[in-house]
Structures are given as structure tokens and as C-alpha cells.
Write a protein that holds these residues in place. Sequence first.
Motif, short mmCIF file in Angstrom:
data_model
loop_
_atom_site.label_atom_id
_atom_site.label_comp_id
_atom_site.label_asym_id
_atom_site.label_seq_id
_atom_site.Cartn_x
_atom_site.Cartn_y
_atom_site.Cartn_z
N THR A 175 0.84 -1.20 0.00
CA THR A 175 0.00 0.00 0.00
C THR A 175 0.87 1.25 0.00
O THR A 175 0.60 2.22 -0.72
CB THR A 175 -0.94 0.01 1.23
OG1 THR A 175 -1.72 -1.18 1.21
CG2 THR A 175 -1.85 1.22 1.22
N LEU A 176 1.94 1.22 0.78
CA LEU A 176 2.82 2.40 0.85
C LEU A 176 3.64 2.56 -0.43
O LEU A 176 3.93 3.68 -0.84
CB LEU A 176 3.73 2.30 2.08
CG LEU A 176 2.98 2.36 3.42
CD1 LEU A 176 3.96 2.14 4.59
CD2 LEU A 176 2.25 3.70 3.60
N ALA A 177 4.01 1.45 -1.05
CA ALA A 177 4.72 1.55 -2.33
C ALA A 177 3.83 2.22 -3.37
O ALA A 177 4.27 3.07 -4.14
CB ALA A 177 5.12 0.15 -2.82
N HIS A 178 2.55 1.83 -3.36
CA HIS A 178 1.59 2.43 -4.28
C HIS A 178 1.38 3.91 -3.95
O HIS A 178 1.45 4.78 -4.83
CB HIS A 178 0.27 1.67 -4.20
CG HIS A 178 -0.79 2.20 -5.11
ND1 HIS A 178 -2.11 2.22 -4.78
CD2 HIS A 178 -0.70 2.76 -6.35
CE1 HIS A 178 -2.81 2.74 -5.78
NE2 HIS A 178 -1.98 3.08 -6.74
N ALA A 179 1.13 4.19 -2.67
CA ALA A 179 0.86 5.56 -2.25
C ALA A 179 2.07 6.47 -2.52
O ALA A 179 1.92 7.60 -3.00
CB ALA A 179 0.50 5.60 -0.77
N SER A 180 3.25 5.97 -2.23
CA SER A 180 4.46 6.78 -2.46
C SER A 180 4.61 7.11 -3.93
O SER A 180 4.95 8.24 -4.30
CB SER A 180 5.71 6.01 -1.99
OG SER A 180 5.70 5.84 -0.59
N GLY A 181 4.37 6.11 -4.79
CA GLY A 181 4.48 6.34 -6.22
C GLY A 181 3.48 7.37 -6.71
O GLY A 181 3.82 8.26 -7.48
N GLY A 182 2.24 7.23 -6.24
CA GLY A 182 1.20 8.17 -6.67
C GLY A 182 1.43 9.57 -6.18
O GLY A 182 1.12 10.55 -6.86
N MET A 183 1.98 9.70 -4.98
CA MET A 183 2.20 11.03 -4.38
C MET A 183 3.54 11.63 -4.78
O MET A 183 3.74 12.83 -4.64
CB MET A 183 2.21 10.91 -2.85
CG MET A 183 0.90 10.51 -2.22
SD MET A 183 1.17 10.25 -0.43
CE MET A 183 -0.36 9.40 -0.02
N GLY A 184 4.46 10.79 -5.19
CA GLY A 184 5.82 11.28 -5.43
C GLY A 184 6.58 11.56 -4.15
O GLY A 184 7.51 12.35 -4.12
#
Lengths: 453, 453
Positions: free
Chosen positions: B308-317
Motif C-alpha cells: 500500500t505504501l509503495a503504491h501511495a508513495s508512487g502516486g504522491m511522489g
Amino acid sequence: MTKEMIFSALDMFSPSFLAQGIWKHPGDRSTDFNTMEYWLDYARLLERGLFDMIFMADTLGVYDIYGGSRDAAIRGGVQIPMNDPFMLVTAMASVTKNLGFGITGNLSFEPPYLFARRMSTLDHLTGGRVGWNIVTGILDSGAKAMGHDKMIPHDKRYDVADDYLTLMYKLWEGSWEDGAVVRDLEKGIYADPARVHAIDHQGEYFRSSGIHMCSPSPQRTPVLFQAGASDRGRQFAASNAEGVFVNGTSKESMARTVADIRKRAAALGRDPQDVKVLAGATVIVGRTEKEAQDKRQDYLRYASTEATLAHASGGMGVDLAKYPLDEPIRYEETDANRTLMEALTKRGDRTYTVRQVAEEMSLSGRNLLLVGDAQQVADELAAWKEATGVDGFNLARLTMPETLKDIVELLVPALQERGLYKRDYGQGTLREKLGGAARLPASHPAAGYRKGA
Amino acid sequence: MTKEMIFSALDMFSPSFLAQGIWKHPGDRSTDFNTMEYWLDYARLLERGLFDMIFMADTLGVYDIYGGSRDAAIRGGVQIPMNDPFMLVTAMASVTKNLGFGITGNLSFEPPYLFARRMSTLDHLTGGRVGWNIVTGILDSGAKAMGHDKMIPHDKRYDVADDYLTLMYKLWEGSWEDGAVVRDLEKGIYADPARVHAIDHQGEYFRSSGIHMCSPSPQRTPVLFQAGASDRGRQFAASNAEGVFVNGTSKESMARTVADIRKRAAALGRDPQDVKVLAGATVIVGRTEKEAQDKRQDYLRYASTEATLAHASGGMGVDLAKYPLDEPIRYEETDANRTLMEALTKRGDRTYTVRQVAEEMSLSGRNLLLVGDAQQVADELAAWKEATGVDGFNLARLTMPETLKDIVELLVPALQERGLYKRDYGQGTLREKLGGAARLPASHPAAGYRKGA
């Protein structure tokens, strides 16, 4: 070389293909080419006839050499409109289990990273039934539509192709190791990052850094087809291609071409039988010879001289509108006319009028045309295979579905009786059905990019 | 605005979408995403539920911000692998009659002339059921894979988009007149050259000279979708989009967004109701409230914090690995953190730990999550539609097929009873089913490029 022939259906996603004007025939459904049902029926018919694949040619741009205008091509529906053949694959795959798909993709125009993903996706969804016919484009009108000034020169196009293929091999073969997808439910690991490798391609024409978007598909690299006739084209084919298309109407000339391609492949360390050669052919099969000849006469009534010449001019890069229709063609030994001359050798070494050339090409273009009952056509195909060393035929339609229905219902049983055609599909992917393993052999240049055990 | 809700299924061509880790659930079939049958069943299920369309999101590249590496994304299967969603359209269309297809196409990467042909081809083969979700890309990893150094800056991407759309409109609307294809069997005229026009586009970013490769398809321009949230993105949507995706968990905020988009469209001379707005939502429907809550708890057992954090980090930059998991996030008012803050506003204006953020996003990302029996979820959706002015919902799955099966079998009948959901498909193309005519109205910028009567 096995005794059995490979059969591939050769067509385009257009109302017309090689027989210009045939769309006017009351029995022809090809003007339904924009509809889904047309292609689903097509696929079902081919699978009924145990065809190895359908091969979709493609040309981007419009034939605008004849008379210096695109008008004749549009008027005659000469390979225009022309839809995207990749959009047919999954639809046709959804109603078949074994039919393969050889689709033309132009590497001068398709961004390699996206193209690699598209082909892997198709290979997954079809269960390994997909092939790529590698082309570099021929029409300046296509290049201009793509925003370029004109096509890049012919020989340079193969340097571009080499760079493109290298990048593809890295993505398809070298990014994900075979065991990379683990789907470990306990540990929650979908894929093992240690077995997924970024490529870093810095070629003369293409750059790409990153991992391939797709996990390994059944064939990884799709079955590679190519039709280059030039010296450089043959060398490219001998190095990369698993299937080569040849055409012509002289057994001797075709035999020389086949032997040359195989010799070049062997010199590169490949098994010459790993390169399958298919000859372009149009066959008109009847229940009797007379019925077949009557069909031929019937088809000829719909042939269009203008449309045939628009097509031929575009393909040759020579404006045939400049020659009087009914006078013998006087050509000089220039590059452009050498191409023209090749087309005319179909008729031997006499000189012909433009009208005669158009008549000759009106049903089958530069491909072989065979007309007869099933036994006669079976004899001819067997003789061509024997004399030239080709592995099979790429069969272009006249009217749809009649041409292919006659092949499936009349010609295929005649060939089966002689042991020249399979009675069932083989197992596995398209590559396996064509006689190989699921993946490319170690002797193929793609194998050099593999990673892991 | 009609009373009836638009339902669209929102997904990706990947083992995971918004709920990271859910692929481990024993009832989830989504790791079959590489197979044809998975998607054919998906399409049949949606059509049974009278869904207006399936909407396929797409991201090129891999999430590699979290911990400065792609490893967590690969390990968790976080939207990687990711196949080409365009390859699904004709397969799913071959087993359905009414389902529409909204497919994400990235105009930073797709060559416009080829892309125009592809969409026209799909519009033909599906009988006018295709839409295009216009994106410009977000991941530097995708740009690098495409051979660029990084993504072009956000605002410039919309200048590129304007140029791209103009070229598309010229090809789709302006090249072939409606009556151009005459199919005159007597005169042998397939199309009238006087009614097929070459475009000559010399834009700042794109050039193209020539005719469109395809004859006019049912919708010509596919239904245009967009999800831009920025000021420039909303202006682009107000000008071009016929469908806009919004997300969030605050009715007030969503209502403001919807009103703003409609106001901008009206200011540009468009009917504000010609822009349909769909809210992203994940719904968990049970036969009882308890069953639904139990399902939610069950799903949460498979959620992965790292993924979830890998996804969120990617989306947020923003690299969320830099923050301690269990301490309140201290952010500064920088650009990057403003994006992060937007994600956190889902929880109100308190400060949360990274773990809490991950838990909150684990089932539905930044979309609305609704849990209850069919009547409760129907109430909620009706309330959201009423309060925000959205026209419908873009529904993301948790496990496949359970999530969608529950929607089709439990929620849809509940909505139908209230008159909030259609009992049959409407007639015609996707654009017509969404309330318009087959072709874009005169108030849309595309209409200005039409030629002929």
C-alpha cells in the motif's frame, strides 16, 4: 522439412487486398471488414480448416503514386481504408483455440517499449499464439502522416531494425527470469525482485531503461516473420526471422531465394529448418476444373484496371499512369524500373503493355495463381513445395468466404489424403505448432539476452 | 441529470489495482489476469449487471519511489506486471452487445496517427462502444522506459495534450465526410475522393499530413474521459471531456469539484450536462450489514502495508519509507507534501501515522469506501449522487468476481426498485447510452473540424 504443408491465410484489414475490384462481387463479404462478425466467422472458418495462422499484412499511408494522386486508390478502395490489425487478435482468439496470428507491426513507427508490452499481452491472452511480421514501411505517404518528411532510406531502415530488435529481445527475454513470478501466498510475494531485471538500452536509434511491463508470456518473443527481398533484408531475416514470406511465379527463382535464406541462416549458426518459408499464393479451387476456371472468369469481370495500377504503382514506386495503356512498356535500367522489371518477369522476358500487366496482376498481385479442381491444385502445391523447398503457403483470398471455404472443404481433404496436410492441430504455442519449442532456441540471437538459470 | 446512476467498473490489467495484497485472498481470481477467460467472464458479468462500461486505468512504468527502489512494488505485485488494456477491448466486445469500454491511452507516448487509427478501428469493431481516458503519464520510470529522461512538466503536458487532441479531431472528424464511402457497385467506386480530405497539421508538438486511415466509425471521436484534478487539468476536461472521474471522501469537496467543472464547461459554451461526472468508489455489499462488515474484515487480513505504501508513495511522489511507521507524520508545506496532505485529508485534519494512512488506503486507495447491505449502500450512493451532483460511480473491485457479483446480484436490484438504475440498456453507441447523440454535439471543439454537409 516435414511433408505437411503450413497453411496461413494472408489478408489485410481493408475492403480490398490483392484483387482490386473484387469487393464489387455479389458473393464477396469483404466490405463488412469493419464488423466484428466478419472476422469471427473468418477465424472460425480457418480453424475448421486447421490453418496454422492468419497473417495480417498492413500498410500505413495511401497509394498516391499513380497519376500523382491518391484519388484512384480511394475510388477503388485500394487498401484504404485500412484499420489496425492488432485489434483483431483477441477477438479472433476468443472464438478459436489453435489458430495463430501473424500481425504486421511497423518498427519505424511503433514505440518499442509500448510495442513490447502489446505483443507480450497478446501472447498471454492468446496462450502463445502470436507472431510479428516485422516491416519497416514503404510509403512516403505513411511517413508524412506520422510527421516525418519521408521514409528513411532502405538500408538504414535495417540498422534501425537491428537496434529495435535488440531492445525487444532485452525486454522479452532478459527482464523477467522464468521463475520471477512466485505468487507466494504465505509470504505475500507476487514476484521476486531479485529475478526481475531492469534493462538499460542505449542504442543508436532507441533508448530504454527499466523493467518490462509484462511477466513472461508463453513464447516470450513472438514468432518472428519477415518478408525482406533485398540483400540486407535477407540478411536480417536469416539472422532473426523464424518465418519468411516469398513470392513470385518462377519455381527456379523461388528455389534460389529459399536456398539463399537457409544458407545465410546456417552461416549464422542457426538450423536452416528453423526458418520456415511460406510462398504467397492465390488458389481458385472448384469441384471440377471447369468450375474453377468459370470462377476465375467470373472474378475477372470485377477486376479494376485503374485500381490494380494504383496498387502496382504504389508498390513499385513507379507511376504507371505515365505509360500509354496499350503500348509496350519501354523502361530504362534505373533503380525504380528494376523493381518494375521484377514485376514484369512474371510474364517472362517479353515486353508487355501496362494493360497486360494489370490483367496479369488483377487477381493475385505478384503472387502465384493456381486454378483447378482440388486434385490439380494439390498437385501444383506439392510440386511447388518439392521444387522450391518452401514449407507452406500464405493464401490470399479472392471473395470471402468462398475462396477460403473452397480451400477448407475441397483442397484440405485432398491434401490430407496424400499425407500433405495435418489431420489435427499439434499441441502448444504457435512456435511449437510450426515445429519448434515454445521458446526460441539457443542458436537464435534473442537467446543471448536471457538472464538467470 | 437523470435519476439513474451510471455504473462503470474500474480496474487495471494487472494482478492488483487499489487493494494491495488482495490477490492473496483464496476467493480472488485476479492473478488469472493474463488469461482470456478471466476477462470474458468479467465482461459477461458486467453486462448481466447492465454496467455502462468497464473503465481500464493504466500506468506505464513501475512505482519506485518507496524506499528508492522498485522492489516493494514487484514483491507486492503493485500494478506490475501491467499489460496493454487496449488488447482486451475486442475480446470483451465479442461476448457482449452493450458494454462500453473506457480505455486509458497516454498521449505523451502514443504516436497520434497510429492512435487515431487504433481508436477508429475499435469504434468500428465494437459498434461504437469505445471511449478514451486521456492521460499524460505520471511516472518518471515510465518516461525513462520510453527513452526520455523524465516526464515533461505537468502544465506543459496539457499544452501537448491540446495539440494532440486538435490533431485527433482533424483525423476523426475532418478527414472523411459522412457520405464519403459510397460503395457504388455499378461505377466501381468504393469511396469518393472528393469527400476524403487530407489534413495538414503543423502543431507545436505534432505534425501530420495525410488522410485518416479509417472510414467514419459510429462515434467518430470516441467518448472522451479525463481525470485531471489540477486547475489546468480541469480546464482541459471542461473543454474536451465528456466524462470526468473524481475521487475523495468528502461530499462537500466533491460537490465543489463537480460544480467547478460544470461551470467551466458552461463558460466554454458547452451544456454542463454533456460532462458526466463519475465518482470513484469501492463498495462491499452483503446480504446483511454484518455479512458486509465481515467481508471487510476478511479483506483487511490480506492487505499489505508495504505494498500500500509503495503504491501511495508512487502516486504522491513522496517516499513514505522515510517516515517512521508509527509516529505522526510531520510534513512541511512543499509541493510534494501538499499532495501527501490531500491524501491525509481523507481522515480529516488530524495528523496520522504512516501505518494509519496505509490502513485507511488499503482497500480503496483514495476512493470512497461503502460497506453495508444492499439497501444501506443504495442509500449511500443515492445520498452521494444527490449531494455532489455526480452522474454515477466508477466501481473498483476488491476480490474478483465476488465484489462485482455482489453489486450485480444485490445492489443493482435494490437500486432498480428505487428507480435509480436502468432495467435495460438504452439503444445505440456508448455516447448515446450516456445520454448524448452518436456524434459529438456542435458545442464541442471537435465539431469545428468537420467537413462537408
